[in-house]
Enzyme design. Structure first.
Site, short mmCIF file in Angstrom:
data_model
loop_
_atom_site.label_atom_id
_atom_site.label_comp_id
_atom_site.label_asym_id
_atom_site.label_seq_id
_atom_site.Cartn_x
_atom_site.Cartn_y
_atom_site.Cartn_z
N GLU A 70 0.84 -1.45 -0.06
CA GLU A 70 -0.23 0.17 0.04
C GLU A 70 0.87 1.22 0.18
O GLU A 70 0.33 2.21 -0.54
CB GLU A 70 -1.02 -0.08 1.30
CG GLU A 70 -1.79 -1.02 1.25
CD GLU A 70 -2.92 -1.09 -0.10
OE1 GLU A 70 -3.03 0.00 -0.84
OE2 GLU A 70 -3.16 -2.13 -0.56
N TYR A 116 -5.37 7.06 4.17
CA TYR A 116 -5.60 5.96 2.86
C TYR A 116 -4.91 4.65 3.56
O TYR A 116 -5.72 3.63 3.48
CB TYR A 116 -5.20 6.40 1.62
CG TYR A 116 -4.83 5.06 0.68
CD1 TYR A 116 -6.04 4.83 0.12
CD2 TYR A 116 -3.84 4.39 0.57
CE1 TYR A 116 -6.14 3.49 -0.93
CE2 TYR A 116 -3.60 3.14 -0.28
CZ TYR A 116 -4.58 2.87 -0.85
OH TYR A 116 -4.77 1.60 -1.61
N ASP A 167 -10.01 6.36 -1.73
CA ASP A 167 -8.81 7.12 -2.57
C ASP A 167 -9.61 7.79 -3.69
O ASP A 167 -10.81 7.83 -3.75
CB ASP A 167 -7.84 6.12 -2.94
CG ASP A 167 -8.27 5.15 -4.08
OD1 ASP A 167 -9.52 5.14 -4.35
OD2 ASP A 167 -7.64 4.57 -4.70
N CYS A 206 -13.85 3.52 -15.33
CA CYS A 206 -14.48 4.84 -14.63
C CYS A 206 -13.28 5.87 -14.49
O CYS A 206 -13.13 6.35 -13.36
CB CYS A 206 -15.35 4.59 -13.44
SG CYS A 206 -16.28 5.87 -13.01
N CYS A 218 -17.88 4.23 -20.44
CA CYS A 218 -19.28 3.76 -19.85
C CYS A 218 -19.84 2.62 -20.29
O CYS A 218 -20.69 1.81 -19.85
CB CYS A 218 -20.22 5.04 -19.70
SG CYS A 218 -19.54 6.55 -18.48
N CYS A 254 -18.63 -0.49 -18.85
CA CYS A 254 -18.82 -0.52 -17.34
C CYS A 254 -19.78 -1.60 -16.91
O CYS A 254 -20.84 -1.54 -17.54
CB CYS A 254 -19.30 0.99 -16.64
SG CYS A 254 -19.22 0.85 -15.09
N CYS A 260 -25.75 3.23 -13.13
CA CYS A 260 -24.85 4.57 -12.87
C CYS A 260 -25.81 5.80 -13.27
O CYS A 260 -25.98 6.09 -14.33
CB CYS A 260 -23.78 4.51 -13.73
SG CYS A 260 -22.65 5.76 -13.25
#
Length: 310
Positions: free
Chosen positions: A37, A120, A139, A190, A197, A200, A206
DNA sequence: AATACGTGGAC
DNA sequence: TGTCCACGTAT
């Protein structure tokens, strides 16, 4: 309910990716999650996937990382940029070894006091290393996806409300996968500028699908430059040189950066860079010789106890 | 509160 | 081909 459909569809999409991300391929210790991370903080996942195995091979445990000289850690970090992250990670490992017996605390307040761990990374540890189901991880990718799905992109809620919204969206018992899937969707489909889209998996539900996102505001300020290059690029070049040929006489550094006969201005600029890197603990200068900092000489670190105000 | 940090990738 | 951009943490 619509939200549950979205959960099912997105998780299904993520589980069936053609090439699963590295972190889906096996289970990870808390230490490995920490390293991963921190690497992911400013580095694209494709590059982390390359660099992470080598780093973990060299420093397989928190003890190994804590015992290593900082110079070795910086060398293993070469090419990833943001070397201050590597130093923070190394300091973090040493603190965890000293104060917590080399375990990573499962406590947000304690995590947040460790160097290099912000909102985060602390949330990522709780979600990915400790399996916490009630902690929202936010995030910019996740933020963007959630705001678009809910149709709130034009009027984003305050941070506290966004946290509650994100928490409410966590599907029961699948927090880690959910957050990974959201980040993956944000990184690949995205996207900020040109969301795809039509590809997606949750586009049909959405509230922002097929709508052009508002152009992100541009920053007005310019960064300090020397000879047409931003300071941070010079900084990165110098650190890279040092990682490759440690130790390095100042004179050689000047020649490698600027050519055989560096001007007064160029030497002055180099000294500025050296001073800044020294302040950041990423470089030592002794008798006109630059070197990477070493662990044995480093002062003992301390962190404030949990009760103190920040 | 605003800014520095760094690299590869998008365009 | 160069120019612009990302984004969590520390300060």
């Amino acid at each position: 309910m619509e939200r549950e459909r979205i959960h099912r569809r997105l998780l299904q999409w993520y589980r069936h990716r053609r090439r699963p991300l590295l972190w889906r391929q096996r289970s990870w210790t808390p230490y490995e999650v920490l390293v991963r991370e921190v690497m992911l903080q400013q580095t694209q996942s494709s590059r982390v996937e390359q660099a992470l195995p080598a780093f973990l091979q060299r420093f397989p445990t928190l003890q190994a990382l804590a015992a290593a000289p900082l110079a070795d850690v910086l060398q293993q970090w070469a090419g990833l940029g943001y070397y201050a992250r590597a130093r923070a990670l190394w300091r973090c490992a040493r603190l965890l070894l000293e104060r917590y017996g080399a375990t990573i605390p499962e406590d947000e307040r304690l995590l947040r006091r460790l160097p290099g761990i912000g909102p985060y990374t602390s949330a990522a540890l709780l979600v990915f290393a400790f399996g916490r189901q009630d902690v929202p991880l936010i995030d910019t990718n996740i933020r963007r996806v959630l705001l678009r799905v809910t149709g709130l992109a034009a009027t984003p809620p305050a941070p506290a409300q966004l946290r509650e919204l994100a928490r409410a969206w966590i599907p029961t018992g699948a927090s880690a996968e959910w957050h990974e899937a959201l980040m993956d969707l944000g990184a690949t489909i995205c996207t900020a500028r040109h969301p795809r889209c039509s590809e997606c998996p949750i586009g049909q539900w959405c509230r922002s699908a097929h709508r052009v996102p508002p152009p992100p505001p541009r920053s007005a300020r310019r960064e300090p430059e020397f000879a047409g290059l931003p300071r941070r690029l010079w900084r990165g070049r110098l650190l890279r040189l040092l990682v490759e040929r440690n130790p390095l006489p100042l004179k050689h550094a000047a020649e490698l950066l600027f050519g055989p006969a560096p001007s007064v201005e160029q030497r002055r600029w180099l000294l500025e860079l050296v001073a800044a890197l020294e302040r950041d603990g990423l470089l030592d200068r002794r008798n006109g010789i630059l070197c990477l900092p070493n662990a044995p000489q480093a002062p003992r670190e301390s962190i404030p106890s949990a009760g103190e105000p920040r």
